[in-house]
Design an enzyme around this catalytic site. Structure first.
Site, PDB file in Angstrom:
ATOM      1  CE  LYS A  55      -3.891   2.024   2.563  1.00  0.00           C
ATOM      2  NZ  LYS A  55      -4.819   1.812   3.708  1.00  0.00           N
ATOM      3  N   GLY A  67      -0.510   7.984  -6.003  1.00  0.00           N
ATOM      4  CA  GLY A  67      -0.314   6.562  -5.734  1.00  0.00           C
ATOM      5  C   GLY A  67       0.569   6.268  -4.546  1.00  0.00           C
ATOM      6  NE  ARG A 122     -10.775  -3.664  -2.125  1.00  0.00           N
ATOM      7  CZ  ARG A 122     -10.024  -2.963  -1.289  1.00  0.00           C
ATOM      8  NH1 ARG A 122     -10.606  -2.194  -0.389  1.00  0.00           N
ATOM      9  NH2 ARG A 122      -8.709  -3.008  -1.341  1.00  0.00           N
ATOM     10  CG  ASP A 152     -14.404   1.640  -1.507  1.00  0.00           C
ATOM     11  OD1 ASP A 152     -15.460   2.255  -1.299  1.00  0.00           O
ATOM     12  OD2 ASP A 152     -13.280   2.115  -1.255  1.00  0.00           O
ATOM     13  CG  ASP A 170      -8.888   1.484   3.622  1.00  0.00           C
ATOM     14  OD1 ASP A 170      -7.929   2.074   4.146  1.00  0.00           O
ATOM     15  OD2 ASP A 170      -9.347   1.793   2.516  1.00  0.00           O
TER      16      ASP A 170
END
Length: 482
Positions: free
Chosen positions: A110, A123, A180, A249, A259
């Site tokens: 990540k 990103g 997800r 998501d 997350d």
């Protein structure tokens, strides 16, 4: 060098529409910040013969492990109620590592750089949010709550701009999968039933193979996911956790918490507590979390309509009948969870009132959520004056009366409470102090905090700084880091 990677990348073998083949964008100067040796052992990975530089290169994405097939996953999602097409805009999945016990784990980087899903973003990720995810995910693991975990955080030697220059970092996230509700929404939006069948068969084979024994795969998957998500949110409510960004998501098909952006743990009990800086209307407040889980499940059910029945009206009826069971199941699970927190065995018709009366007192008197239950377990607190008011003492008499009516010995009652009431949570004050010190190059406080939250139920921990009273910032806000 034998680390023990064993990749079998089944998601990579799905049709190309599910993913983008892309490698992490190399970084200038990777540096290891923290490495989770316990998790590495759980994964049957051995880095003992690897230098810090080698580990940094692996977990920055500069040196990909043998057998990996790096991809960005495609998905969609309802973000604060609004549907949009998404995907991994700052993450890549290296592949699926198989442990010696034949367990499958996604290994994801990540903050690994731009993909076709980045939507104009860089990103990248900043060090602070990646360390926050490391802390919170490991805390959830210690609390026995289904969660993704963090294997490593490395700095990139580059800055990212988030209103100011911040050190860049990459987090290695480990999950049973990154599929997800939004993955189903992405496929359903294409309106091709063969693609939807491919996805549902993949998910069932990977996570719930026992469903293959029925001829009602779609409806059984919906029921299973509803059970999983109810179990998850009840656990969140048990420990006072507020996710902060419960978009579809961010809802895992495996039933894991995923997350950790604008999330935090509640100090003073207030059902309307919101920590997320972007949740201006309280959509994802503490008390709203069960409602949002149901809302997200409705979005999942919509995706399955073509597979529930060839007749659309019958399919809608089937989905509706399943989702309509949500409140009954949740209420039952939540009530039993609260009974456990109070050491109550069996069912008493007055239990719901006993529990609601306590929560009302906690709200009115601004009592600390975690410490209230610690006090009821007999844990010595520095400031017990909060629990000496007439309303609380009157309630306590009723609670003790209920305890004394039980046939179970008091030791069993206390043990039940100990299993369900953590003494230590990653309180906002301690998390922020750890992150601030880490940004200045001092990891001592971060490591102390991690050691504390790994054993949140252990009663020799009450003397640590992480159990003691802290200054509470009523205006505390968290950020997603993008």
């Amino acid at each position: 060098m034998t680390i023990g990677w064993h990749f079998d990348n089944s998601y990579y073998k799905l049709p190309k529409l599910f993913r983008e083949e892309i490698n992490p964008v190399p970084v200038k100067k990777p540096g290891l910040v923290i490495f989770n040796e316990n998790l590495a052992k759980d994964l049957d990975l051995d880095f003992s013969k690897s230098s810090e530089e080698e580990i940094s290169n692996i977990f920055s994405g500069n040196n990909l492990p043998k057998g990996s097939n790096s991809i960005a996953q495609a998905y969609a999602g309802h973000q604060f109620g609004h549907f949009t097409m998404l995907g991994d805009g700052r993450a890549v999945l290296l592949g699926e590592h198989i442990s010696n016990s034949n367990e499958r784990f996604d290994i994801q980087l990540k903050g690994s750089g731009r993909t076709s899903f980045s939507r104009g973003g860089d990103g990248r990720a900043a060090l602070g949010p990646m360390l926050r995810e490391y802390i919170i995910s490991e805390a959830m693991y210690g609390l026995n709550i289904p969660t993704t975990r963090s294997l490593a955080v490395v700095t990139t030697g580059e800055n990212v701009i988030r209103g100011e220059k911040l050190p860049g970092a990459v987090l290695t996230r480990v999950a049973s999968s990154h599929i997800r509700v939004g993955t189903f929404q992405y496929i359903a939006a294409r309106q091709k039933i063969d693609e939807l069948e491919t996805l549902i068969n993949y998910v069932i084979n990977r996570h719930y193979p026992y469903i293959n024994n029925t001829n009602k795969k779609a409806s059984e998957l919906l029921k299973v996911l509803m059970e999983k998500q109810i179990e998850l949110v009840v656990n969140w409510m048990r420990v006072g956790f507020i996710h902060g960004v419960m978009n579809t998501d961010n809802m895992s098909i495996s039933g894991e918490s995923i997350d950790y952006g604008p999330c935090a743990f509640m100090d003073i009990y207030d059902p309307n507590t919101v920590f997320s800086s972007i949740d201006q209307f309280g959509r994802y407040s503490f008390s709203n979390q069960p409602k949002i889980i149901k809302w997200n499940l409705l979005r999942f059910a919509e995706c399955l309509i073509p597979l529930l029945d060839k007749n659309e009206n019958k399919a809608i009826d089937k989905a509706t009948n399943i989702i309509n069971e949500f409140e009954k199941i949740y209420e039952h699970r939540w009530l039993n969870m609260m009974r456990d927190k109070l050491g109550l065995f069996g069912i008493n018709n007055d239990d719901k009132k006993l529990i609601s009366d306590l929560l009302k007192i906690m709200f009115d008197e601004k009592l600390d959520y975690t410490k209230t239950f610690s006090y009821l377990m007999g844990i010595k607190l520095k400031n017990e004056n909060s629990f000496q008011n007439k309303r609380f003492l009157s309630w306590k008499k009723e609670w003790l009366k209920r305890l004394n009516s039980q046939t179970k010995p008091s030791s069993d009652q206390l043990n039940l409470m100990k299993k369900n009431n953590p003494l230590i949570i990653p309180r906002n004050y301690h998390v922020e102090k750890a992150l601030t010190n880490a940004s200045e190059g001092n990891l001592d406080y971060l490591k102390e905090l991690l050691a504390g939250i790994q054993r949140p139920y252990e009663y020799d921990n009450e003397s640590t700084i992480f159990f003691s009273s802290v200054k509470i910032d009523k205006n505390y806000k968290t950020f997603c880091g993008t």
